[in-house]
Motif scaffolding. Structure first.
Motif, PDB file in Angstrom:
ATOM      1  N   ASP A 123       0.841  -1.210   0.000  1.00 49.21           N
ATOM      2  CA  ASP A 123       0.000   0.000   0.000  1.00 49.21           C
ATOM      3  C   ASP A 123       0.871   1.253   0.000  1.00 49.21           C
ATOM      4  O   ASP A 123       0.579   2.227  -0.706  1.00 49.21           O
ATOM      5  CB  ASP A 123      -0.915   0.026   1.228  1.00 49.21           C
ATOM      6  CG  ASP A 123      -2.045  -0.987   1.177  1.00 49.21           C
ATOM      7  OD1 ASP A 123      -2.252  -1.633   0.125  1.00 49.21           O
ATOM      8  OD2 ASP A 123      -2.733  -1.130   2.211  1.00 49.21           O
ATOM      9  N   GLU A 168       2.493   1.700  -3.432  1.00 48.29           N
ATOM     10  CA  GLU A 168       1.492   2.116  -4.426  1.00 48.29           C
ATOM     11  C   GLU A 168       0.820   3.437  -4.059  1.00 48.29           C
ATOM     12  O   GLU A 168      -0.017   3.922  -4.801  1.00 48.29           O
ATOM     13  CB  GLU A 168       0.455   1.010  -4.626  1.00 48.29           C
ATOM     14  CG  GLU A 168       1.036  -0.331  -5.047  1.00 48.29           C
ATOM     15  CD  GLU A 168       1.739  -0.334  -6.389  1.00 48.29           C
ATOM     16  OE1 GLU A 168       2.013   0.737  -6.962  1.00 48.29           O
ATOM     17  OE2 GLU A 168       2.031  -1.434  -6.890  1.00 48.29           O
ATOM     18  N   ILE A 177      -1.451   4.467  -1.857  1.00 42.36           N
ATOM     19  CA  ILE A 177      -2.919   4.413  -1.950  1.00 42.36           C
ATOM     20  C   ILE A 177      -3.620   5.581  -1.267  1.00 42.36           C
ATOM     21  O   ILE A 177      -4.780   5.849  -1.554  1.00 42.36           O
ATOM     22  CB  ILE A 177      -3.495   3.072  -1.441  1.00 42.36           C
ATOM     23  CG1 ILE A 177      -3.263   2.896   0.054  1.00 42.36           C
ATOM     24  CG2 ILE A 177      -2.933   1.901  -2.238  1.00 42.36           C
ATOM     25  CD1 ILE A 177      -4.092   1.771   0.654  1.00 42.36           C
ATOM     26  N   THR A 178      -2.926   6.298  -0.380  1.00 44.52           N
ATOM     27  CA  THR A 178      -3.554   7.450   0.270  1.00 44.52           C
ATOM     28  C   THR A 178      -3.267   8.763  -0.452  1.00 44.52           C
ATOM     29  O   THR A 178      -3.861   9.785  -0.132  1.00 44.52           O
ATOM     30  CB  THR A 178      -3.106   7.574   1.743  1.00 44.52           C
ATOM     31  OG1 THR A 178      -1.687   7.718   1.783  1.00 44.52           O
ATOM     32  CG2 THR A 178      -3.537   6.344   2.539  1.00 44.52           C
ATOM     33  N   LYS A 217      -6.757   0.569  -4.229  1.00 45.45           N
ATOM     34  CA  LYS A 217      -6.799  -0.866  -3.968  1.00 45.45           C
ATOM     35  C   LYS A 217      -8.243  -1.313  -4.129  1.00 45.45           C
ATOM     36  O   LYS A 217      -9.144  -0.774  -3.488  1.00 45.45           O
ATOM     37  CB  LYS A 217      -6.282  -1.163  -2.562  1.00 45.45           C
ATOM     38  CG  LYS A 217      -6.159  -2.627  -2.256  1.00 45.45           C
ATOM     39  CD  LYS A 217      -5.352  -2.902  -0.990  1.00 45.45           C
ATOM     40  CE  LYS A 217      -5.864  -2.145   0.193  1.00 45.45           C
ATOM     41  NZ  LYS A 217      -5.116  -2.443   1.418  1.00 45.45           N
ATOM     42  N   TYR A 271      -4.159  -3.280  -7.514  1.00 41.65           N
ATOM     43  CA  TYR A 271      -3.940  -1.834  -7.509  1.00 41.65           C
ATOM     44  C   TYR A 271      -4.198  -1.293  -8.910  1.00 41.65           C
ATOM     45  O   TYR A 271      -3.601  -1.756  -9.879  1.00 41.65           O
ATOM     46  CB  TYR A 271      -2.502  -1.518  -7.083  1.00 41.65           C
ATOM     47  CG  TYR A 271      -2.198  -1.953  -5.667  1.00 41.65           C
ATOM     48  CD1 TYR A 271      -2.553  -1.147  -4.588  1.00 41.65           C
ATOM     49  CD2 TYR A 271      -1.575  -3.166  -5.412  1.00 41.65           C
ATOM     50  CE1 TYR A 271      -2.284  -1.540  -3.287  1.00 41.65           C
ATOM     51  CE2 TYR A 271      -1.301  -3.567  -4.113  1.00 41.65           C
ATOM     52  CZ  TYR A 271      -1.652  -2.751  -3.054  1.00 41.65           C
ATOM     53  OH  TYR A 271      -1.385  -3.149  -1.768  1.00 41.65           O
TER      54      TYR A 271
END
Length: 140
Positions: A74, A77, A79-80, A87, A106
């Motif tokens: 995460d 990648e 994600i935030t 995701k 992802y």
């Protein structure tokens, strides 16, 4: 343990595999639905774009991962981050057995394509020749 479908730099033998400390699940897989797959920007990052029904089935590998490994993925990648990957859960099919499983993957929402340079559209598979073009975030 979560199962994660990897289609790009997190695949075994690819540039970010060191982050993927999961255990490879049997066989090779492809997304059940078709999705666009692009190399994007000067870093030539592989993007699976979440436009179901467009493009090709995307080939990849599935890994069983611990929650700690998933957290590392995460982070890689992003994600935030506003421009990071998202995701999602999606079905994939084992190319050898035909078995279908639902996994985490992802991808990028289609609206993220608006402000980026697409370097190449791929026909459903990110290969070592594409990985040779990839530049990590730290290399730029």
């Amino acid at each position: 343990m979560p199962k994660v479908f990897v289609f790009g730099t997190l695949k075994e033998g690819f540039p970010n595999f060191k982050t993927n400390k999961g255990i490879r699940y049997r066989g090779d897989f492809a997304t059940k639905a078709r999705y666009p797959l692009y190399l994007v920007g000067e870093r030539c990052s592989p993007w699976l774009v979440l436009q179901e029904g467009e493009g090709h089935p995307v080939k990849g590998q599935v890994f069983d991962v611990t929650d700690d490994v998933l957290a590392e993925m995460d982070t890689l990648e992003r994600i935030t981050a506003v421009d990071g990957y998202r995701k999602v859960s999606l079905p994939v099919v084992c190319l050898e057995s035909g078995d279908e499983i639902t996994v985490l993957a992802y991808g990028k929402p289609p609206e993220m394509l608006q402000d980026v340079q697409v370097m190449q559209e791929l026909a459903g598979e990110y290969c070592l020749e594409h990985a040779a073009l990839y530049r990590s975030r730290s290399a730029i």
